[in-house]
Write a protein that holds these residues in place. Structure first.
Motif, PDB file in Angstrom:
ATOM      1  N   VAL A   1       0.767  -1.023   0.039  1.00 53.69           N
ATOM      2  CA  VAL A   1      -0.040   0.074   0.048  1.00 53.69           C
ATOM      3  C   VAL A   1       0.684   1.285  -0.145  1.00 53.69           C
ATOM      4  CG1 VAL A   1      -1.872  -1.320   1.289  1.00 53.69           C
ATOM      5  CG2 VAL A   1      -0.102   0.304   2.573  1.00 53.69           C
ATOM      6  N   GLU A   2       0.293   2.296  -0.296  1.00 56.15           N
ATOM      7  CA  GLU A   2       0.787   3.747  -0.305  1.00 56.15           C
ATOM      8  C   GLU A   2       0.370   4.392   0.831  1.00 56.15           C
ATOM      9  OE1 GLU A   2       1.422   5.023  -4.818  1.00 56.15           O
ATOM     10  OE2 GLU A   2      -0.607   4.446  -4.484  1.00 56.15           O
ATOM     11  N   THR A   3       1.089   5.654   1.338  1.00 52.72           N
ATOM     12  CA  THR A   3       0.517   6.442   2.250  1.00 52.72           C
ATOM     13  C   THR A   3      -0.551   7.267   1.386  1.00 52.72           C
ATOM     14  OG1 THR A   3       1.895   8.234   1.578  1.00 52.72           O
ATOM     15  CG2 THR A   3       2.737   6.672   3.145  1.00 52.72           C
ATOM     16  N   THR A   4      -1.453   7.727   2.036  1.00 52.54           N
ATOM     17  CA  THR A   4      -2.526   8.670   1.632  1.00 52.54           C
ATOM     18  C   THR A   4      -1.973   9.690   0.396  1.00 52.54           C
ATOM     19  OG1 THR A   4      -3.897   8.458   3.268  1.00 52.54           O
ATOM     20  CG2 THR A   4      -4.657  10.059   2.039  1.00 52.54           C
ATOM     21  N   GLU A   5      -1.038  10.242   1.007  1.00 51.18           N
ATOM     22  CA  GLU A   5      -0.153  11.571   0.328  1.00 51.18           C
ATOM     23  C   GLU A   5       0.258  10.800  -0.910  1.00 51.18           C
ATOM     24  OE1 GLU A   5       0.062  10.911   3.596  1.00 51.18           O
ATOM     25  OE2 GLU A   5      -0.867  12.723   4.390  1.00 51.18           O
ATOM     26  N   GLU A   6       1.274   9.886  -0.994  1.00 49.29           N
ATOM     27  CA  GLU A   6       1.682   9.018  -2.077  1.00 49.29           C
ATOM     28  C   GLU A   6       0.635   8.720  -2.981  1.00 49.29           C
ATOM     29  OE1 GLU A   6       5.543   6.880  -0.154  1.00 49.29           O
ATOM     30  OE2 GLU A   6       3.716   5.981  -0.405  1.00 49.29           O
ATOM     31  N   ALA A   7      -0.648   8.198  -2.513  1.00 48.39           N
ATOM     32  CA  ALA A   7      -1.813   7.736  -3.475  1.00 48.39           C
ATOM     33  C   ALA A   7      -2.198   9.127  -4.240  1.00 48.39           C
ATOM     34  CB  ALA A   7      -2.786   7.195  -2.834  1.00 48.39           C
ATOM     35  N   LEU A   8      -2.483  10.229  -3.420  1.00 49.82           N
ATOM     36  CA  LEU A   8      -3.040  11.358  -4.210  1.00 49.82           C
ATOM     37  C   LEU A   8      -1.954  11.864  -5.114  1.00 49.82           C
ATOM     38  CD1 LEU A   8      -5.123  12.596  -1.033  1.00 49.82           C
ATOM     39  CD2 LEU A   8      -5.872  11.648  -3.147  1.00 49.82           C
ATOM     40  N   LEU A   9      -0.867  11.950  -4.740  1.00 50.06           N
ATOM     41  CA  LEU A   9       0.178  12.752  -5.605  1.00 50.06           C
ATOM     42  C   LEU A   9       0.556  11.950  -6.793  1.00 50.06           C
ATOM     43  CD1 LEU A   9       2.866  14.057  -2.930  1.00 50.06           C
ATOM     44  CD2 LEU A   9       1.267  15.660  -4.379  1.00 50.06           C
ATOM     45  N   GLY A  10       0.491  10.624  -6.473  1.00 48.84           N
ATOM     46  CA  GLY A  10       0.732   9.654  -7.802  1.00 48.84           C
ATOM     47  C   GLY A  10      -0.506   9.591  -8.687  1.00 48.84           C
ATOM     48  N   THR A  11      -1.509   9.683  -8.025  1.00 52.38           N
ATOM     49  CA  THR A  11      -2.865   9.793  -9.183  1.00 52.38           C
ATOM     50  C   THR A  11      -2.821  11.137  -9.884  1.00 52.38           C
ATOM     51  OG1 THR A  11      -4.108   8.755  -7.524  1.00 52.38           O
ATOM     52  CG2 THR A  11      -5.245   9.856  -9.233  1.00 52.38           C
ATOM     53  N   GLU A  12      -2.391  12.444  -9.210  1.00 55.25           N
ATOM     54  CA  GLU A  12      -2.423  13.721  -9.897  1.00 55.25           C
ATOM     55  C   GLU A  12      -1.269  13.744 -10.839  1.00 55.25           C
ATOM     56  OE1 GLU A  12      -2.686  18.346  -8.658  1.00 55.25           O
ATOM     57  OE2 GLU A  12      -2.326  17.131  -6.992  1.00 55.25           O
ATOM     58  N   ALA A  13      -0.285  12.953 -10.794  1.00 48.80           N
ATOM     59  CA  ALA A  13       0.746  13.000 -11.611  1.00 48.80           C
ATOM     60  C   ALA A  13       0.276  12.367 -12.881  1.00 48.80           C
ATOM     61  CB  ALA A  13       1.995  12.596 -11.237  1.00 48.80           C
ATOM     62  N   ALA A  14      -0.335  11.295 -12.574  1.00 47.03           N
ATOM     63  CA  ALA A  14      -0.793  10.529 -13.717  1.00 47.03           C
ATOM     64  C   ALA A  14      -1.781  11.331 -14.749  1.00 47.03           C
ATOM     65  CB  ALA A  14      -1.529   9.351 -13.436  1.00 47.03           C
ATOM     66  N   ILE A  15      -2.663  12.066 -13.909  1.00 45.56           N
ATOM     67  CA  ILE A  15      -3.590  12.998 -14.853  1.00 45.56           C
ATOM     68  C   ILE A  15      -2.847  13.949 -15.583  1.00 45.56           C
ATOM     69  CG2 ILE A  15      -5.465  14.787 -14.432  1.00 45.56           C
ATOM     70  CD1 ILE A  15      -6.129  13.177 -11.944  1.00 45.56           C
ATOM     71  N   ASP A  16      -1.912  14.862 -14.775  1.00 43.67           N
ATOM     72  CA  ASP A  16      -1.276  15.740 -15.493  1.00 43.67           C
ATOM     73  C   ASP A  16      -0.197  15.187 -16.580  1.00 43.67           C
ATOM     74  OD1 ASP A  16      -2.137  17.744 -13.661  1.00 43.67           O
ATOM     75  OD2 ASP A  16      -0.430  17.687 -12.327  1.00 43.67           O
ATOM     76  N   ARG A  17       0.012  14.027 -16.477  1.00 48.52           N
ATOM     77  CA  ARG A  17       1.109  13.474 -17.601  1.00 48.52           C
ATOM     78  C   ARG A  17       0.293  13.022 -18.688  1.00 48.52           C
ATOM     79  NH1 ARG A  17       5.112   8.580 -16.306  1.00 48.52           N
ATOM     80  NH2 ARG A  17       6.257   8.402 -18.372  1.00 48.52           N
ATOM     81  N   PHE A  18      -0.869  12.301 -18.435  1.00 44.16           N
ATOM     82  CA  PHE A  18      -1.294  11.551 -19.584  1.00 44.16           C
ATOM     83  C   PHE A  18      -2.981  11.902 -19.988  1.00 44.16           C
ATOM     84  CE2 PHE A  18       1.827   8.463 -17.945  1.00 44.16           C
ATOM     85  CZ  PHE A  18       2.414   8.232 -19.233  1.00 44.16           C
ATOM     86  N   HIS A  19      -3.775  12.498 -19.162  1.00 45.04           N
ATOM     87  CA  HIS A  19      -5.123  12.572 -19.398  1.00 45.04           C
ATOM     88  C   HIS A  19      -5.402  13.373 -20.734  1.00 45.04           C
ATOM     89  CE1 HIS A  19      -9.473  12.824 -18.862  1.00 45.04           C
ATOM     90  NE2 HIS A  19      -9.347  14.147 -18.682  1.00 45.04           N
ATOM     91  N   ASP A  20      -6.099  13.174 -21.633  1.00 47.50           N
ATOM     92  CA  ASP A  20      -6.555  13.820 -22.712  1.00 47.50           C
ATOM     93  C   ASP A  20      -7.967  14.109 -22.816  1.00 47.50           C
ATOM     94  OD1 ASP A  20      -6.916  14.795 -25.138  1.00 47.50           O
ATOM     95  OD2 ASP A  20      -6.293  13.274 -26.388  1.00 47.50           O
ATOM     96  N   SER A  21      -8.103  15.471 -22.636  1.00 49.71           N
ATOM     97  CA  SER A  21      -9.720  15.690 -22.521  1.00 49.71           C
ATOM     98  C   SER A  21     -10.497  16.128 -23.804  1.00 49.71           C
ATOM     99  CB  SER A  21      -9.830  17.026 -21.682  1.00 49.71           C
ATOM    100  OG  SER A  21      -9.065  18.090 -22.119  1.00 49.71           O
ATOM    101  N   ALA A  22      -9.737  15.849 -24.945  1.00 47.71           N
ATOM    102  CA  ALA A  22     -10.122  16.086 -26.219  1.00 47.71           C
ATOM    103  C   ALA A  22     -11.290  15.058 -26.484  1.00 47.71           C
ATOM    104  CB  ALA A  22      -9.145  16.015 -27.331  1.00 47.71           C
ATOM    105  N   PRO A  23     -12.207  15.703 -27.384  1.00 45.55           N
ATOM    106  CA  PRO A  23     -13.467  14.775 -27.579  1.00 45.55           C
ATOM    107  C   PRO A  23     -12.985  13.521 -28.226  1.00 45.55           C
ATOM    108  CG  PRO A  23     -14.060  16.983 -28.167  1.00 45.55           C
ATOM    109  CD  PRO A  23     -12.483  16.877 -27.960  1.00 45.55           C
ATOM    110  N   ASP A  24     -11.940  13.394 -28.936  1.00 44.38           N
ATOM    111  CA  ASP A  24     -11.622  12.157 -29.668  1.00 44.38           C
ATOM    112  C   ASP A  24     -10.522  11.363 -28.816  1.00 44.38           C
ATOM    113  OD1 ASP A  24      -9.713  13.953 -30.064  1.00 44.38           O
ATOM    114  OD2 ASP A  24      -9.657  13.295 -32.445  1.00 44.38           O
ATOM    115  N   ALA A  25     -10.411  11.718 -27.637  1.00 48.52           N
ATOM    116  CA  ALA A  25      -9.292  11.146 -26.925  1.00 48.52           C
ATOM    117  C   ALA A  25      -9.132   9.720 -26.940  1.00 48.52           C
ATOM    118  CB  ALA A  25      -9.459  11.466 -25.501  1.00 48.52           C
TER     119      ALA A  25
END
Length: 446
Positions: free
Chosen positions: A167-191
């Motif tokens: 398991v991760e710490t709560t902080e590690e989990a939230l920071l890791g999740t935010e990093a994944a969003i910032d790095r990979f999430h594509d909000s375009a309609p054809d994503a």
């Protein structure tokens, strides 16, 4: 590129059906759907004679990494199964996850899936870049991926099921999740790639992580996902620890809403079903996995009648070893009728679950889930000319009631991913070899 799929039976899902018609895809989007002969211009003509053309199927819940541990703990309850497999999953590295993810996405594509949601919550401390491993698998196969960056912060010492080292710490989990969003999430309609936020389940995460994840997802404008109400063991634990059912707990924490879809939702009281409908909370129904683990039959008919979006999910291949999405239409229909009688789900409703229902759960109903002008060119062309489907006059009945048909073609944004039952750009034998080697390495390390 302009591609027309023509002379096939057309199931638009939300509109008319055509015994013989066409779908035109131009520059990645559907521009025309009609009956009869196509008379316009196209660079590529796909002859769908003897085939059924449907929207590409949408898988709303999966654990791709589990392809490396299929067939293990074959006769356990869910909690026993998790306790047995967590130590094995704790040895995952990026290479293993990539091999499993590639195999899982290949199998999904070969069974009609053009969009898959993968809930990945295992992040061993020396496991490398797990998220990139799955993103790279998506690039190889070519389907759309909704990668749910999962997390666990409640190990055995805190009353959870995972070993503490996993398991991760709560902080590690939230920071890791935010990093994944910032790095990979594509909000375009054809994503082709989007990120969602997904604490694993209420019995493996803290309340602080559940609420922090919801705040993070809404601040970033992405969707929320977790497991909920899968077993009676979970309900008993939730009642003992927080004095309410899992659905009531989720509601209390802001997890019943139209930006949330939840996996399984088997054990729901009537009031919870009404709340799902009122809040438009989605449900990922995983009939084969539920049957394999003996967890129960989800109240799909009741959820649909209440107005809740319901899609289909394969779930992890360690509890749904076939890993195919096409067969889940058949299983969903059987389970609904076993629960509520022969009129509880029609063949066309089963197809709707696998297409538009899934698109609603993932927040992509404006782009996916039906064949109509303006939507993305994601199509499955099912070959119904073989022995398994001969003589069934209704092509949708053939798809849902008989064995999953082979694919004549699978298009994602107008690009061919599968042709005549074979991956267009990857060698299935190489993928299988790599997966077998990864699975053997996990077993040898035990």
């Amino acid at each position: 590129m302009r591609t027309v799929v023509e002379r096939g039976a057309i199931a638009t899902v939300t509109g008319p059906e055509y015994a013989s018609g066409y779908v035109l895809v131009d520059n990645g989007r559907i521009t025309d759907v009609g009956e009869g002969e196509f008379t316009g211009d196209a660079e590529e003509h796909v002859d769908a004679s003897g085939c059924l053309v449907t929207p590409g199927l949408v898988n709303t819940h999966h654990h791709l990494y589990q392809w490396a541990t299929r067939g293990m703990s074959a006769d356990h309850t869910l909690f026993q199964w998790l306790v047995a497999l967590y130590p094995v999953w704790g040895r995952l590295d990026a290479e293993l996850t990539h091999a499993a993810g590639t195999a899982g996405l290949a199998r999904l594509a070969l069974t009609g899936c053009t969009t898959a949601a993968d809930h990945h919550y295992v992040f061993p401390r020396d496991g490398g870049d797990q998220v990139e491993a799955l993103v790279a698998a998506r690039r190889r196969i070519g389907v759309r991926l909704h990668l749910v960056r999962g997390s666990m912060d409640r190990g055995e010492s805190d009353g959870g099921l995972p070993p503490d080292h996993l398991v991760e710490t709560t902080e590690e989990a939230l920071l890791g999740t935010e990093a994944a969003i910032d790095r990979f999430h594509d909000s375009a309609p054809d994503a082709h790639l989007q990120i969602a936020v997904g604490p694993c389940s209420p019995f493996s995460v803290s309340e602080r992580l559940m609420t922090g994840a919801a705040e993070l997802a809404r601040r970033k404008g992405v969707r929320l996902h977790t497991h909920l109400a899968e077993t009676l063991d979970e309900e008993r634990q939730c009642l003992a620890e927080v004095g309410c059912t899992p659905a009531e707990y989720a509601d209390k924490l802001g997890w019943l809403a139209d930006d949330v879809w939840l996996a399984h939702t088997i054990h729901l009281a009537p009031e919870a079903i009404r709340r799902f409908g009122a809040t438009r909370t989605g449900s990922a129904h995983c009939p084969t996995s539920n049957g394999r683990l003996g967890t129960g039959i989800a109240p799909v008919r009741d959820l649909l009648d209440a107005g809740a979006p319901v899609g289909l999910g394969v779930d992890g291949a360690a509890s749904s070893e076939s890993g195919g999405l096409g067969e889940e239409l058949h299983q969903a229909l059987l389970q609904a009728r076993q629960r509520g009688g022969p009129t509880s789900l029609t063949t066309r409703e089963a197809l709707w679950l696998a297409t538009m229902g899934g698109a609603l759960c993932l927040g992509r109903a404006g782009e996916l889930g039906s064949l109509e002008a303006g939507k993305l060119g994601d199509l499955a062309v099912w070959d119904l000319t073989g022995l398994a489907h001969a003589g069934i006059a209704d092509p949708i009945a053939a798809l849902v009631l008989s064995a999953p048909p082979p694919l004549a073609r699978l298009l994602v944004g107008g690009r061919t991913v599968v042709e005549n039952g074979v991956l267009r750009e990857e060698d299935e034998s190489v993928i299988a070899r790599d997966l077998a080697a990864a699975s053997a390495r996990l077993r040898e390390d035990r």
